[in-house]
Motif scaffolding. Sequence first.
Motif, PDB file in Angstrom:
ATOM      1  N   THR B 162     102.082 144.038  60.703  1.00 30.52           N
ATOM      2  CA  THR B 162     100.994 144.149  61.671  1.00 30.52           C
ATOM      3  C   THR B 162     100.376 142.786  61.948  1.00 30.52           C
ATOM      4  OG1 THR B 162      99.673 144.759  59.774  1.00 30.52           O
ATOM      5  CG2 THR B 162     100.306 146.526  61.277  1.00 30.52           C
ATOM      6  N   CYS B 163     100.654 141.837  61.043  1.00 30.58           N
ATOM      7  CA  CYS B 163     100.020 140.530  61.205  1.00 30.58           C
ATOM      8  C   CYS B 163     101.082 139.439  61.054  1.00 30.58           C
ATOM      9  CB  CYS B 163      98.923 140.355  60.186  1.00 30.58           C
ATOM     10  SG  CYS B 163      99.336 141.048  58.590  1.00 30.58           S
ATOM     11  N   PRO B 164     101.885 139.202  62.099  1.00 27.62           N
ATOM     12  CA  PRO B 164     102.945 138.210  61.965  1.00 27.62           C
ATOM     13  C   PRO B 164     102.383 136.807  61.762  1.00 27.62           C
ATOM     14  CG  PRO B 164     102.769 138.979  64.220  1.00 27.62           C
ATOM     15  CD  PRO B 164     101.886 139.849  63.410  1.00 27.62           C
ATOM     16  N   LEU B 165     103.123 136.046  60.997  1.00 28.30           N
ATOM     17  CA  LEU B 165     102.714 134.686  60.671  1.00 28.30           C
ATOM     18  C   LEU B 165     102.691 133.845  61.940  1.00 28.30           C
ATOM     19  CD1 LEU B 165     102.161 132.906  58.196  1.00 28.30           C
ATOM     20  CD2 LEU B 165     104.583 132.375  58.167  1.00 28.30           C
ATOM     21  N   GLY B 166     101.675 133.014  62.075  1.00 27.76           N
ATOM     22  CA  GLY B 166     101.678 132.044  63.158  1.00 27.76           C
ATOM     23  C   GLY B 166     100.915 132.471  64.383  1.00 27.76           C
ATOM     24  N   THR B 167     100.337 133.663  64.352  1.00 23.57           N
ATOM     25  CA  THR B 167      99.542 134.062  65.505  1.00 23.57           C
ATOM     26  C   THR B 167      98.162 134.473  65.033  1.00 23.57           C
ATOM     27  OG1 THR B 167     100.290 136.315  65.259  1.00 23.57           O
ATOM     28  CG2 THR B 167     101.511 134.945  66.807  1.00 23.57           C
ATOM     29  N   GLY B 168      97.174 134.267  65.894  1.00 21.45           N
ATOM     30  CA  GLY B 168      95.847 134.782  65.641  1.00 21.45           C
ATOM     31  C   GLY B 168      95.086 134.006  64.585  1.00 21.45           C
ATOM     32  N   VAL B 169      93.894 134.516  64.280  1.00 16.51           N
ATOM     33  CA  VAL B 169      93.015 133.806  63.364  1.00 16.51           C
ATOM     34  C   VAL B 169      93.477 133.919  61.926  1.00 16.51           C
ATOM     35  CG1 VAL B 169      90.900 133.862  64.720  1.00 16.51           C
ATOM     36  CG2 VAL B 169      91.556 135.856  63.385  1.00 16.51           C
ATOM     37  N   GLU B 170      94.320 134.925  61.654  1.00 15.93           N
ATOM     38  CA  GLU B 170      94.682 135.118  60.254  1.00 15.93           C
ATOM     39  C   GLU B 170      95.837 134.226  59.819  1.00 15.93           C
ATOM     40  OE1 GLU B 170      96.098 137.943  63.117  1.00 15.93           O
ATOM     41  OE2 GLU B 170      94.158 137.998  62.137  1.00 15.93           O
ATOM     42  N   ALA B 171      96.389 133.449  60.766  1.00 18.86           N
ATOM     43  CA  ALA B 171      97.552 132.627  60.438  1.00 18.86           C
ATOM     44  C   ALA B 171      97.313 131.696  59.243  1.00 18.86           C
ATOM     45  CB  ALA B 171      97.983 131.838  61.657  1.00 18.86           C
ATOM     46  N   PRO B 172      96.178 130.963  59.184  1.00 21.81           N
ATOM     47  CA  PRO B 172      95.998 130.056  58.044  1.00 21.81           C
ATOM     48  C   PRO B 172      96.032 130.803  56.711  1.00 21.81           C
ATOM     49  CG  PRO B 172      94.307 129.675  59.700  1.00 21.81           C
ATOM     50  CD  PRO B 172      95.077 130.861  60.145  1.00 21.81           C
ATOM     51  N   ALA B 173      95.378 131.962  56.668  1.00 19.92           N
ATOM     52  CA  ALA B 173      95.365 132.725  55.425  1.00 19.92           C
ATOM     53  C   ALA B 173      96.777 133.125  55.031  1.00 19.92           C
ATOM     54  CB  ALA B 173      94.492 133.959  55.584  1.00 19.92           C
ATOM     55  N   LEU B 174      97.565 133.526  56.020  1.00 18.44           N
ATOM     56  CA  LEU B 174      98.928 133.965  55.701  1.00 18.44           C
ATOM     57  C   LEU B 174      99.790 132.797  55.237  1.00 18.44           C
ATOM     58  CD1 LEU B 174      99.836 136.675  58.304  1.00 18.44           C
ATOM     59  CD2 LEU B 174      99.650 136.883  55.834  1.00 18.44           C
ATOM     60  N   VAL B 175      99.562 131.613  55.818  1.00 19.94           N
ATOM     61  CA  VAL B 175     100.321 130.445  55.359  1.00 19.94           C
ATOM     62  C   VAL B 175     100.018 130.171  53.893  1.00 19.94           C
ATOM     63  CG1 VAL B 175     100.585 127.961  55.617  1.00 19.94           C
ATOM     64  CG2 VAL B 175     100.487 129.409  57.635  1.00 19.94           C
ATOM     65  N   LEU B 176      98.724 130.254  53.547  1.00 17.84           N
ATOM     66  CA  LEU B 176      98.339 130.039  52.151  1.00 17.84           C
ATOM     67  C   LEU B 176      99.006 131.074  51.255  1.00 17.84           C
ATOM     68  CD1 LEU B 176      94.547 129.241  52.541  1.00 17.84           C
ATOM     69  CD2 LEU B 176      96.391 127.675  51.980  1.00 17.84           C
ATOM     70  N   VAL B 177      98.991 132.328  51.702  1.00 17.25           N
ATOM     71  CA  VAL B 177      99.600 133.391  50.902  1.00 17.25           C
ATOM     72  C   VAL B 177     101.093 133.138  50.719  1.00 17.25           C
ATOM     73  CG1 VAL B 177     100.279 135.797  50.952  1.00 17.25           C
ATOM     74  CG2 VAL B 177      97.938 135.180  51.401  1.00 17.25           C
ATOM     75  N   ALA B 178     101.751 132.731  51.810  1.00 21.24           N
ATOM     76  CA  ALA B 178     103.193 132.505  51.716  1.00 21.24           C
ATOM     77  C   ALA B 178     103.487 131.388  50.720  1.00 21.24           C
ATOM     78  CB  ALA B 178     103.751 132.159  53.089  1.00 21.24           C
TER      79      ALA B 178
END
Lengths: 666, 302
Positions: B162-178
């Motif tokens: 639901t929240c692909p990496l690299g789009t939207g405001v949540e991208a930085p958080a997902l990069v950190l998680v990855a």
Amino acid sequence: MNMILIALVTLFCGGVLALVFNRSSRWATILGAGSAVVGCLVGLWPAFQGLLGGGVYSFRMPWAVPGGEFYIRLDALSGFFLIPVFGLSALASVFGGNYLLAYRDRKRLGASWFFFNFFVASMALVVVARQAVLFMVAWEIMSLAAFFLVTFEHEKKDVRVAGWIYLIASHLGAAFLLAMFLLLGRASGSLDFDTFPVPGSIAGAVIFLLALIGFGTKAGLVPLHVWLPEAHPAAPSHVSALMSGVMIKLGLYGLLRVLIFLGPPAAWWGPMLVVIGFSGAVLGISFALCQRDLKRALAYSSIENMGLIVLALGLGIWGLTGHHPIVAALGFSGAFLHIWNHSLMKSLMFLGAGSVMHGAGGRDMERLGGLMKRMPHTGGAIVLGAVAISALPPLNGFVSEWLIYMALLYGGLEFSGGGSVVMLLGVGVLALVGAMALLCFVRWVGIVLLGEPRSEEARHAHESSRWMTLPLAVLAGLCVLTALFPGVLVTSFAGVINEVFGFSLEPLQQAMTDSSALTVLSGVNAVIWALLGLVALFSIRARRRGGVAEDSTWSCGYLAPLSSMQYTGQSFSEMMVSRLFLRSFRPKMRVVATQAVFPVAGKMTTSYPDTVSRVVYQPMFTWLAGHFARMRWLQQGKIQFYMLYFVVVLLFAFAWQVVRHWLHYE
Amino acid sequence: MSQVFMHIFILLLVPPLLLGVIGKTKALFGGRKGPPLLQPYYDLIRLFQKGTVFSTTTTWVFRAGPVVGLATTLLAGMLIPFGGHGAPVSFAGDMILFAYLFALGRFFTASAALDTGSAFEGMGAAREVTFSCLAEPALFFCFLVLAKLSASLSLTTMLSGTCPLGTGVEAPALVLVAASLFVILLVENSRIPFDDPNTHLELTMIHEVMVLDHSGPALGLIQYGAAMKLFVMGSVLLRVVAPFAAPSAWADWGLFILGMLALAVVIGVVESAMARFRMVFVPTFLVAACLLSAFGVILLLR
């Protein structure tokens, strides 16, 4: 139906009879332990009835003590705590009967059984008492009986010190309780629990804090826990099992009972309990994983688990005041389930430790090892208990820890602002606590039971008798069953939770039907057992096909491995303790360096003093002692001076009366 | 139902292939031809046919170690969605079970190591359980970020893309998680630069040193379990980094397996390009992983 009274009377009479037959260890044991078992079994039935709300039973009798009345009443909350009191005491007395016989040549056992039965009876009385004077009397009997049980081996200095610390701590705690009851009874002028009115917000806050300190001391909440790691290891193991499994829970009982008197909780109680719970969990497990004494490690783990329970309770109250019913339901059900779970697991571990000490003759971890081969039944039960207490699936500890995690997660997702931050960080802290518990119990099991024996006593260890392994098996079985049917238990706690907090578990059941989580969890636990069986079957078949040979452990080419080459308990936790802990939590090391030209024996000692006790209590009591020392001139040691004191006091009393009358008539 | 069977089928069969791909990648970087891709399978088959040598010191705990290790990994694999398909077992809070299943495996692997009474294996056990004290919070913080983004507590929804990496405001958080998940993946599966699964007598070892005394089918179970663990944890990372779904079910399975093989290539490249760190750095990296994912959580607070 006054089966509770029958149980209490059986316990009292059995205790007295054991004392009468003090000369014969055999008869004292039979009468003491036998009556304890009978009394407990009789009491279990009404306890279950009480929990399920079946028969509310009460009994009143006038009592000559000023302000007192013998008033007992059994409700769901009493029943909830009465079940572990009676159930575990029955098992502990079966175990203890055999355990204490090892001391028959050195000790008279009658006194110990007398205090044991009084201990059990007073714990039951604490839970059913509905009158403040009766409650405090039962509370004091419980504390004193426990003191005498702890100092069973009073010829040892460390046991005497432990008993002394326990006695002081429990009386300081009791002082707060007295103040609390006086405040509660002030408005109605009666000390009857039924008549306590709901106090105002300021009085309520004071009463809550007094209860938290008074009952928290008994419950071993940080920073009031310092007596616990001293007293629990010093006691005989069946007593430590009851103290850790049941007695400290009665501190929680008291707190819950007072919460009923206080009415709807204030908003700051929940967060406060959450913080206390987290600090208890982290500190408790940090100290547990470096202890050398195997029972001391268990005692610190009790502090951790009490922290978890209080954390869950705090989450529940926080959810209640923050109007998040799911958080409240998860918190409360986690707290209540963990109370029972911890009673089971910790009794299992302490009785197991007792069996180890009985068979291998010591509680110093570094002198044990290789006991799994020599004590297979005890060893198996302990491994199961260790898995359960590390909160791992498929056992019961996991289920309650899962509920606590879920409360934190829902809270973290649904709360706003500071509450959300605390809960989200809390998930990480709880994960840390879980991993540290795993370290602690892998170490406990691995050093004590596995590998090669580290001493002659351990090499010649023998399995304990069936009377001692049977209670272990029962407790282990209950741990497995609890994990398979957690839903049944949580449903049966609905009455208690409703009684204490006026809150129904309905939202939880709704949330559960969405995901039917507790049912899934019991299914998952069953699946884990099945998968373990399947893989084991596969592994056994493959092994049969290939053939099995036996040889010594491969020591990387070294041909004569010694038992002293194994990892020790201290080396196992060394990396965690001396590299990852804060400085004030690290062990104190003293190395006596050798100065000689040629090599001679050096010396190194390591100790793990309790940081709270070292930083807070020791300076405080030293300071107090210094100031009290100034009063020493009062103690002249001559009889004339003491006579003088009497006369002075009497004169003052007369004078006070005269002045009072004079003021009165003026 | 067929999807469930397919899931189990992939979970049981594909994991050793990952090891083969990693080995091949490393060989190519080293200018060698390398063992065949299917070598891990041959190894497993050979091990399952061999005889077993048990130390006279050991008890049933030693025999239980590999069994529990594999069984728990199997069940953990059932909780993770492979590709766009949901996981066979899914409920709110299954992420806690996921983490604790690995903990159960760790309990028995470490206990089995202590059961041999060997100093080496005790050392490995101590390191494993100590490092997990840092890895566990990091993993939970990663899950928290995913839970907060997907407003769900079940892994299937959390990893449903639901929240692909690299789009939207949540991208930085997902990069950190990855990033954090990648460190955890390498540490927990004893890969270079934190540990080396191919050495047996170096003092920097964590996981491999615990299993020195296992032989025959037991060693086979351990290696199989280790491959499966890499596969399962890798699939979590894959779903975070590339939560793509293909139009048809079969293409989706294929895409997923291709993704996993690509991940194996990445791991192989990392292993070829880096030297192993000194062991004192392992805690540092784990703390860093913890902080990264905790920052990820903080980024999502508002």
